[in-house]
Scaffold this active site. Structure first.
Site, short mmCIF file in Angstrom:
data_model
loop_
_atom_site.label_atom_id
_atom_site.label_comp_id
_atom_site.label_asym_id
_atom_site.label_seq_id
_atom_site.Cartn_x
_atom_site.Cartn_y
_atom_site.Cartn_z
N ASP A 33 0.83 -1.21 0.00
CA ASP A 33 0.00 0.00 0.00
C ASP A 33 0.87 1.26 0.00
O ASP A 33 1.96 1.26 0.55
CB ASP A 33 -0.90 -0.02 1.26
CG ASP A 33 -2.01 1.01 1.17
OD1 ASP A 33 -2.29 1.50 0.05
OD2 ASP A 33 -2.60 1.33 2.22
N ARG A 37 0.41 7.70 -2.55
CA ARG A 37 0.91 8.73 -1.63
C ARG A 37 2.41 8.96 -1.80
O ARG A 37 2.89 10.08 -1.75
CB ARG A 37 0.58 8.35 -0.17
CG ARG A 37 -0.86 8.69 0.19
CD ARG A 37 -1.30 7.97 1.41
NE ARG A 37 -1.54 6.56 1.14
CZ ARG A 37 -1.66 5.62 2.09
NH1 ARG A 37 -1.53 5.95 3.36
NH2 ARG A 37 -1.89 4.39 1.75
N HIS A 50 3.29 3.43 -8.89
CA HIS A 50 3.10 2.00 -9.16
C HIS A 50 4.36 1.42 -9.83
O HIS A 50 4.77 0.32 -9.52
CB HIS A 50 1.88 1.79 -10.06
CG HIS A 50 0.58 2.18 -9.41
ND1 HIS A 50 0.24 1.79 -8.13
CD2 HIS A 50 -0.47 2.93 -9.84
CE1 HIS A 50 -0.95 2.27 -7.82
NE2 HIS A 50 -1.40 2.97 -8.83
N ILE A 79 -10.52 -6.86 -5.87
CA ILE A 79 -11.76 -6.70 -6.65
C ILE A 79 -12.25 -5.25 -6.54
O ILE A 79 -12.71 -4.65 -7.50
CB ILE A 79 -12.82 -7.72 -6.16
CG1 ILE A 79 -12.39 -9.11 -6.61
CG2 ILE A 79 -14.22 -7.36 -6.68
CD1 ILE A 79 -13.40 -10.21 -6.43
N GLU A 80 -12.07 -4.68 -5.35
CA GLU A 80 -12.51 -3.29 -5.12
C GLU A 80 -11.70 -2.30 -5.97
O GLU A 80 -12.17 -1.21 -6.31
CB GLU A 80 -12.39 -2.91 -3.64
CG GLU A 80 -13.39 -3.63 -2.73
CD GLU A 80 -13.09 -5.11 -2.48
OE1 GLU A 80 -11.91 -5.52 -2.60
OE2 GLU A 80 -14.03 -5.87 -2.18
N TRP A 82 -11.18 -2.39 -8.98
CA TRP A 82 -11.84 -2.14 -10.29
C TRP A 82 -12.64 -0.84 -10.26
O TRP A 82 -13.03 -0.32 -11.29
CB TRP A 82 -12.77 -3.30 -10.67
CG TRP A 82 -12.05 -4.57 -11.04
CD1 TRP A 82 -12.07 -5.74 -10.35
CD2 TRP A 82 -11.21 -4.80 -12.18
NE1 TRP A 82 -11.29 -6.69 -10.98
CE2 TRP A 82 -10.75 -6.14 -12.12
CE3 TRP A 82 -10.79 -4.01 -13.26
CZ2 TRP A 82 -9.90 -6.70 -13.08
CZ3 TRP A 82 -9.94 -4.58 -14.22
CH2 TRP A 82 -9.51 -5.90 -14.12
N ARG A 84 -11.48 2.00 -9.36
CA ARG A 84 -10.58 3.14 -9.61
C ARG A 84 -10.81 3.70 -11.02
O ARG A 84 -11.39 3.02 -11.87
CB ARG A 84 -9.12 2.68 -9.47
CG ARG A 84 -8.79 2.34 -8.04
CD ARG A 84 -7.30 2.20 -7.82
NE ARG A 84 -7.09 1.99 -6.39
CZ ARG A 84 -5.94 2.13 -5.77
NH1 ARG A 84 -4.86 2.50 -6.44
NH2 ARG A 84 -5.84 1.92 -4.47
N LEU A 144 10.71 -20.83 -4.07
CA LEU A 144 9.64 -19.95 -3.56
C LEU A 144 8.36 -20.08 -4.38
O LEU A 144 8.40 -20.04 -5.61
CB LEU A 144 10.13 -18.49 -3.64
CG LEU A 144 9.12 -17.41 -3.29
CD1 LEU A 144 8.84 -17.39 -1.80
CD2 LEU A 144 9.61 -16.02 -3.75
N ARG A 207 -5.38 -2.16 8.50
CA ARG A 207 -6.56 -2.98 8.17
C ARG A 207 -6.16 -4.03 7.14
O ARG A 207 -5.12 -3.93 6.49
CB ARG A 207 -7.71 -2.12 7.66
CG ARG A 207 -7.36 -1.23 6.51
CD ARG A 207 -8.56 -0.43 6.00
NE ARG A 207 -8.07 0.52 5.00
CZ ARG A 207 -7.68 1.76 5.28
NH1 ARG A 207 -7.76 2.22 6.51
NH2 ARG A 207 -7.21 2.54 4.32
N SER A 209 -8.19 -4.98 4.53
CA SER A 209 -8.71 -4.64 3.21
C SER A 209 -9.08 -5.88 2.37
O SER A 209 -8.72 -5.96 1.20
CB SER A 209 -7.71 -3.78 2.44
OG SER A 209 -7.49 -2.59 3.11
N GLU A 220 0.19 -13.26 12.25
CA GLU A 220 0.77 -12.10 12.94
C GLU A 220 0.76 -10.95 11.94
O GLU A 220 1.09 -11.13 10.76
CB GLU A 220 2.21 -12.40 13.37
CG GLU A 220 2.31 -13.51 14.39
CD GLU A 220 1.61 -13.15 15.71
OE1 GLU A 220 1.62 -11.97 16.10
OE2 GLU A 220 1.04 -14.07 16.33
C1 FPP Z 1 -1.61 0.23 -3.45
O1 FPP Z 1 -1.20 1.56 -3.51
C2 FPP Z 1 -1.08 -0.52 -4.57
C3 FPP Z 1 -1.82 -1.09 -5.54
C4 FPP Z 1 -3.29 -1.01 -5.61
C5 FPP Z 1 -1.20 -1.82 -6.64
C6 FPP Z 1 0.03 -2.58 -6.34
C7 FPP Z 1 0.74 -2.81 -7.59
C8 FPP Z 1 2.07 -2.81 -7.77
C9 FPP Z 1 3.04 -2.67 -6.70
C10 FPP Z 1 2.65 -2.95 -9.13
C11 FPP Z 1 2.30 -4.18 -9.87
C12 FPP Z 1 2.43 -5.42 -9.09
C13 FPP Z 1 3.04 -6.55 -9.47
C14 FPP Z 1 2.99 -7.74 -8.60
C15 FPP Z 1 3.77 -6.66 -10.72
P1 FPP Z 1 -2.33 2.70 -3.66
O2 FPP Z 1 -2.43 3.01 -5.12
O3 FPP Z 1 -3.59 2.25 -3.03
O4 FPP Z 1 -1.65 3.86 -2.87
P2 FPP Z 1 -2.41 5.02 -2.04
O5 FPP Z 1 -3.20 4.33 -0.96
O6 FPP Z 1 -1.28 5.83 -1.50
O7 FPP Z 1 -3.26 5.76 -3.02
#
Ligand code: FPP
Length: 275
Positions: A33, A37, A50, A79-80, A82, A84, A144, A207, A209, A220
């Protein structure tokens, strides 16, 4: 690129310390997450956040493989998510495609087995194809197990499992009184994964989520205040050290756990003496 030949002496000694002093989790789940930000704080677009997040994925996957952690599950798209803006969804799908195209050979060379959980049929066809090819390519690897949770949510999986159980009851394959926790788990998409021992969430939010809701009953939880693009192997090492200090009681009392640990230690000593 062989991940085991490229480590710095400094990193090797940090990993040695962890291997010698910590009880390692068998399965780590990560809620990645804070990409957005991170980007805003750096005056960049969310896309850049990203993109930078992929660098963290790379580093954490490698570090888990080097530490011989058997299972890592990354919550990459819920799923949530989507809901965005479609432009951001498009970017995330492109990045996923880019990651799979660019990394799959290296993952394969390093014995990583890739699998996915989630409603994969909702992903763009191109991503689905690439994902299935990657899963097939790495299916026999024994290192892994990297699970990508894509278009996934815990409640969705629980409802899906319940529907399948209902079908099996209707067709006479299963009786209601036969349903146990183990039987229920076997209908989930995570049926072949152990429950996560440690769930890490970045960006300070506390959380789950909708991540691995059933499976996290006794996980943990470790919260890092860093945004995902800043979360690297040193942060993973801290999370593992913190996990290793926790007493996991699974509903029992501390004295019972201590006595079980003692019995196990005596058993190990006796086993060694017999050899
Ligand atoms: C949460 O940050 C992150 C995501 C919803 C996407 C995670 C994706 C990647 C790290 C890149 C692709 C992944 C792989 C495995 C190749 P946010 O956008 O919710 O950040 P915010 O809460 O600060 O807005």
């Amino acid at each position: 690129m062989n991940w085991y030949n490229e480590q710095t002496d400094n990193d090797l000694s940090k990993q040695q310390e962890i291997l010698q002093t910590c009880k390692l989790p068998k399965h780590i789940g990560i809620i990645m997450d804070g990409n957005g930000r991170w980007a805003i704080e750096h005056g960049l677009t969310r896309t850049e956040g990203h993109r930078q997040g992929i660098e963290s994925v790379r580093d954490i996957v490698k570090a888990c493989a080097q530490l011989k952690i058997p299972y890592l599950t990354l919550y990459a798209f819920s799923i949530e998510n989507w809901k965005r803006p479609s432009s951001e969804i498009g970017v995330l799908m492109q990045l996923l495609e880019y990651y799979l195209r660019k990394e799959i050979n290296e993952l394969h060379q390093n014995n990583v087995r890739l699998i996915s959980i989630g409603k994969i049929s909702s992903l763009p066809k191109k991503v689905q194809r690439l994902l299935f090819e990657s899963i097939e390519l790495t299916a026999n690897n024994t290192g892994l197990t990297l699970t990508l949770a894509l278009s996934y949510s815990g409640r969705w999986d629980i409802v899906r499992a319940t529907q399948m159980i209902a079908h099996d009851i209707r067709s006479g394959k299963l009786a209601p009184e036969e349903i146990t926790e183990e039987i229920f788990s076997s209908y989930l998409q995570t049926a072949h994964l152990p429950d996560p021992d440690l769930i890490i969430r970045t960006s300070g939010e506390m959380r789950l989520s909708n991540f691995l809701l059933w499976e996290s009953a006794y996980s943990e939880i470790y919260i890092s205040n860093k945004y995902w693009p800043d979360f690297r192997r040193e942060d993973l090492y801290e999370a593992i050290k913190d996990y290793s200090r926790r007493e996991r009681r699974f509903g029992k009392i501390s004295a019972q756990i201590q006595s079980e640990l003692q019995n196990m230690a005596v058993f190990e000593i006796n086993k060694k003496a017999e050899k």
